[in-house]
Every structure is written in structure tokens, then in C-alpha cells.
Design a protein around this motif. Structure first.
Motif, PDB file in Angstrom:
ATOM      1  N   MET A  14      48.221  55.181  36.826  1.00 59.38           N
ATOM      2  CA  MET A  14      47.380  54.651  37.891  1.00 59.38           C
ATOM      3  C   MET A  14      45.883  54.810  37.636  1.00 59.38           C
ATOM      4  N   SER A  15      45.508  55.581  36.610  1.00 57.11           N
ATOM      5  CA  SER A  15      44.085  55.678  36.276  1.00 57.11           C
ATOM      6  C   SER A  15      43.562  54.350  35.722  1.00 57.11           C
ATOM      7  N   LEU A  16      44.483  53.502  35.264  1.00 52.12           N
ATOM      8  CA  LEU A  16      44.113  52.193  34.728  1.00 52.12           C
ATOM      9  C   LEU A  16      44.425  51.059  35.698  1.00 52.12           C
ATOM     10  N   ARG A  17      44.718  51.415  36.944  1.00 51.96           N
ATOM     11  CA  ARG A  17      45.170  50.363  37.865  1.00 51.96           C
ATOM     12  C   ARG A  17      44.071  49.337  38.158  1.00 51.96           C
ATOM     13  N   LYS A  18      42.809  49.754  38.192  1.00 55.01           N
ATOM     14  CA  LYS A  18      41.732  48.792  38.451  1.00 55.01           C
ATOM     15  C   LYS A  18      41.560  47.831  37.279  1.00 55.01           C
ATOM     16  N   VAL A  19      41.681  48.362  36.072  1.00 54.16           N
ATOM     17  CA  VAL A  19      41.605  47.510  34.880  1.00 54.16           C
ATOM     18  C   VAL A  19      42.789  46.538  34.864  1.00 54.16           C
ATOM     19  N   ALA A  20      43.980  47.075  35.192  1.00 50.02           N
ATOM     20  CA  ALA A  20      45.179  46.239  35.191  1.00 50.02           C
ATOM     21  C   ALA A  20      45.088  45.133  36.243  1.00 50.02           C
ATOM     22  N   MET A  21      44.587  45.471  37.421  1.00 49.47           N
ATOM     23  CA  MET A  21      44.476  44.463  38.476  1.00 49.47           C
ATOM     24  C   MET A  21      43.439  43.405  38.111  1.00 49.47           C
ATOM     25  N   GLY A  22      42.361  43.826  37.439  1.00 44.59           N
ATOM     26  CA  GLY A  22      41.378  42.850  36.972  1.00 44.59           C
ATOM     27  C   GLY A  22      41.973  41.917  35.932  1.00 44.59           C
ATOM     28  N   PHE A  23      42.759  42.482  35.013  1.00 39.37           N
ATOM     29  CA  PHE A  23      43.431  41.681  33.987  1.00 39.37           C
ATOM     30  C   PHE A  23      44.411  40.704  34.624  1.00 39.37           C
ATOM     31  N   SER A  24      45.181  41.184  35.588  1.00 38.97           N
ATOM     32  CA  SER A  24      46.147  40.316  36.271  1.00 38.97           C
ATOM     33  C   SER A  24      45.438  39.201  37.032  1.00 38.97           C
ATOM     34  N   THR A  25      44.328  39.534  37.662  1.00 37.87           N
ATOM     35  CA  THR A  25      43.569  38.518  38.397  1.00 37.87           C
ATOM     36  C   THR A  25      43.088  37.412  37.469  1.00 37.87           C
ATOM     37  N   LEU A  26      42.619  37.782  36.277  1.00 34.87           N
ATOM     38  CA  LEU A  26      42.165  36.785  35.296  1.00 34.87           C
ATOM     39  C   LEU A  26      43.325  35.888  34.868  1.00 34.87           C
ATOM     40  N   LEU A  27      44.496  36.492  34.623  1.00 33.28           N
ATOM     41  CA  LEU A  27      45.659  35.710  34.217  1.00 33.28           C
ATOM     42  C   LEU A  27      46.092  34.740  35.315  1.00 33.28           C
ATOM     43  N   ILE A  28      46.064  35.208  36.562  1.00 30.91           N
ATOM     44  CA  ILE A  28      46.459  34.347  37.682  1.00 30.91           C
ATOM     45  C   ILE A  28      45.476  33.196  37.850  1.00 30.91           C
ATOM     46  N   LEU A  29      44.182  33.499  37.765  1.00 35.35           N
ATOM     47  CA  LEU A  29      43.170  32.440  37.893  1.00 35.35           C
ATOM     48  C   LEU A  29      43.304  31.414  36.768  1.00 35.35           C
ATOM     49  N   ALA A  30      43.549  31.911  35.538  1.00 37.79           N
ATOM     50  CA  ALA A  30      43.733  30.991  34.405  1.00 37.79           C
ATOM     51  C   ALA A  30      44.972  30.126  34.608  1.00 37.79           C
ATOM     52  N   SER A  31      46.024  30.705  35.173  1.00 40.59           N
ATOM     53  CA  SER A  31      47.257  29.948  35.426  1.00 40.59           C
ATOM     54  C   SER A  31      47.023  28.865  36.472  1.00 40.59           C
ATOM     55  N   PHE A  32      46.363  29.226  37.569  1.00 37.30           N
ATOM     56  CA  PHE A  32      46.068  28.231  38.607  1.00 37.30           C
ATOM     57  C   PHE A  32      45.179  27.118  38.055  1.00 37.30           C
ATOM     58  N   ALA A  33      44.167  27.499  37.277  1.00 39.59           N
ATOM     59  CA  ALA A  33      43.250  26.496  36.724  1.00 39.59           C
ATOM     60  C   ALA A  33      43.991  25.527  35.819  1.00 39.59           C
ATOM     61  N   SER A  34      44.889  26.047  34.987  1.00 38.35           N
ATOM     62  CA  SER A  34      45.637  25.180  34.081  1.00 38.35           C
ATOM     63  C   SER A  34      46.577  24.253  34.832  1.00 38.35           C
ATOM     64  N   VAL A  35      47.254  24.793  35.857  1.00 37.19           N
ATOM     65  CA  VAL A  35      48.186  23.966  36.628  1.00 37.19           C
ATOM     66  C   VAL A  35      47.448  22.851  37.361  1.00 37.19           C
ATOM     67  N   PHE A  36      46.270  23.164  37.929  1.00 37.40           N
ATOM     68  CA  PHE A  36      45.521  22.143  38.669  1.00 37.40           C
ATOM     69  C   PHE A  36      44.851  21.131  37.748  1.00 37.40           C
ATOM     70  N   VAL A  37      44.418  21.580  36.563  1.00 35.56           N
ATOM     71  CA  VAL A  37      43.713  20.680  35.642  1.00 35.56           C
ATOM     72  C   VAL A  37      44.700  19.904  34.763  1.00 35.56           C
TER      73      VAL A  37
END
Length: 315
Positions: A14-37
Motif C-alpha cells: 500500500m505504500s505504492l497505492r498512489k503510484v498504482a492508482m495514477g498508473f491505472s488512471t492513465l491506462l483507463i484514460l488511454a482506453s477511453f480515448a482509444s475507444v472514442f477515437v
């Protein structure tokens, strides 16, 4: 200070949870962007159209096959090997409601026979556009229903914060897996949808095991720090998680490498889903529960005093 669990060093996930959540957020945003574009490369199951499987006496040259089809009015045909180098699958978009699949199949065979007389038709399949739309809608409803049922079950079985974390992890896995297919332009059909539902089941199983251990440690470990208890729980279940994941991955690698074109997409979705599901069960579900303020008091059962207990205790 080191945290010790059952005589071994506890890993501070859990000491890396903020880094992990940031990484997951980037992946989700990239996925949404690709699906919409770019959108998804829907297969015939969803778009409708005709699939013609043909066989050759020798290994097929896909470039010559595509050229032969383009010369005969099928420039938009999707051509791929199917099972072996001597079998190919030709996929065609709908050509109008008045054009029968058999007619299209015969036209494809005639076009290919001009280049190779050994061509033999194996099968013809046709899916109407309206049927494809129904399948797309029903598939989405099936996935949504599964997530709602999981939310209700985990909330009843554990605690509502863990339920939100579990469903959040499952949505995370689904969105990123779909995003992978959009980014790579891989065909998305009912087989892939089935693989995504299987990923949901796999990821949920891992998340339930972790949640059960967290609940158990909340009740027996004399530590008030929620993060430390979750780290202890994740460390205790790490061996089980790794053994399960590695065993599953070995099977999926075999299917991916030697399973043939028929299940190649299915194996791809599951292989990626196992990786992302293992990651989310460790970081996403627990991080969401921590962010929502889960604490030791939430999982300790209430002591219910029986009526007359005070009177029985009196001398």
C-alpha cells in the motif's frame, strides 16, 4: 519500523497505492480515448455480414488472396489464416438484405478459383445487422448485470466499502482489456466478450480471497492501522495469488501459441486479463477501500447482549 506477519517480513504494497492508482488512471484514460477515437473492430457477431471458410491444397498466400478478391469487387474483405496455413477465413460486410450468403460465398469461391483451382468451400455463415445489434446490446447487459450482482454479493458478504472496491477493480479490468483491443485493432466478437466475462470471474475470485483475509486480520491482529493490516493480508495471500496466476498464464500461453486462429483472440483477452486482474486485486480493490475510509470497526461483529443477561450475572 518493519511489520512482521507470521514470522516473515510483510511487503508494503500500500505504500505504492498512489503510484498504482495514477498508473491505472492513465491506462483507463488511454482506453477511453482509444475507444472514442478509433472505436472497436467489431466482428461479424456484432456488425453482421458473411464469413466464408475456404481450403487450399497448399499453404495459402494471403497477399494473392486479397488481390484476387479486390480484383473481383471484394476490396473490403478481411482475410486471415484459420486453424492452418491451408485454411483461410474471408469476412465480408453486409451487402444488402436481398443478397443471400450462398450467392456471396459462390462469388468469393469463383474469384479465388481464378487464382487457384484447388480452392474448396468449407462453410458459409451469415449474421444479419439487426441480429448483430441485438447481440451487442445483450452482451453489454450481461456484463452490467454481472457487475451489479457482484456488488450486491460482496456488500452482503463483507462490507459495502469492499464491494465498491471489488466492482471498481472489475470495471478497471474490463475497461483496460477492451482498450487493449481498441488500441491494437484486434477483432472484438462474442468470443472476446466471453473472455472478458471470464476475466471478471477470475479477478473477482482473487479479490474475494484477499478481502476475506483482510476481514479475518481486522478481527484478530492487534493493530489499529488499516494500511498495515491490509499489507499483512496481501503478503499472506501473495503465494496463493502467484501460484494461481502463473499456472493460469502457462495454460493461456500454450493456447495463444498453438491454439490456432479460432481461439487466438480469446487467449489474448484472457492472458492480458489475468495480468491486469492480478494487479487490480492487489492494488485497486484495496486502495479504493482505504480511500473510502474502511476501518477495523467496520468489520468487527457487534456484540448483542441477550435479554436478562445482567440478571443472570447477579449473585
Amino acid at each position: 519500523m518493519q511489520i512482521l506477519s507470521l514470522g516473515s517480513r510483510t511487503l508494503r504494497f500500500m505504500s505504492l497505492r498512489k503510484v498504482a492508482m495514477g498508473f491505472s488512471t492513465l491506462l483507463i484514460l488511454a482506453s477511453f480515448a482509444s475507444v472514442f477515437v478509433k472505436g472497436l473492430n467489431f466482428g461479424l457477431d456484432f456488425t453482421g455480414g458473411t464469413a466464408v471458410e475456404v481450403g487450399f491444397s497448399q499453404p495459402a498466400d494471403l497477399k494473392k488472396v486479397r488481390a484476387a478478391l479486390a480484383d473481383n469487387g471484394f476490396a473490403d474483405a478481411s482475410v486471415q489464416l484459420f486453424g492452418s496455413s491451408q485454411e483461410i477465413l474471408v469476412r465480408l460486410a453486409p451487402r444488402g438484405s436481398d443478397v443471400k450468403a450462398e450467392v456471396i460465398g459462390n462469388q468469393v469461391i469463383d474469384a479465388l478459383k481464378k487464382a487457384d483451382d484447388s480452392v474448396v468451400m468449407r462453410r458459409i455463415e451469415f449474421v444479419g445487422p439487426s441480429v448483430g445489434e441485438d447481440l451487442k446490446e445483450q452482451g453489454g447487459l450481461a456484463m452490467l448485470t454481472a457487475l451489479i450482482c457482484i456488488l450486491i454479493y460482496v456488500a452482503f458478504r463483507f462490507e459495502w466499502r469492499f464491494a465498491v472496491g471489488a466492482v471498481g477493480a472489475l470495471l478497471h479490468d474490463v475497461i483496460i482489456t477492451v482498450g487493449l483491443f481498441s488500441i491494437l485493432g484486434l477483432e472484438f466478437d462474442l468470443t472476446i466478450l466471453a473472455a472478458i466475462l471470464a476475466v471478471i470471474g477470475y479477478s473477482l475470485n482473487d479479490t474475494i480471497v484477499v478481502s476475506d483475509r483482510i476481514r479475518e486480520n481486522f478481527r484478530k491482529v492487534r493493530i489499529d492501522d488499516t494500511v498495515e493490516i491490509i499489507d499483512i493480508s496481501l503478503t499472506q495471500t501473495l503465494n496463493r495469488t502467484l501460484v494461481t496466476s502463473i499456472t493460469t498464464i502457462l495454460v493461456l500461453i500454450a493456447l495463444f501459441a498453438w491454439g490456432g486462429q479460432t481461439i487466438h483472440g480469446f487467449a489474448t483477452a484472457l492472458l492480458f486479463g489475468v495480468f491486469i486482474g492480478t494487479y487490480s486485486s492487489i492494488y485497486v480493490a484495496s486502495s479504493v477501500a482505504i480511500a473510502m475510509g474502511v476501518s477495523k470497526e467496520d468489520l468487527i461483529p457487534e456484540v448483542i447482549e441477550k435479554e436478562g443477561a445482567d440478571l443472570d450475572a447477579m449473585p
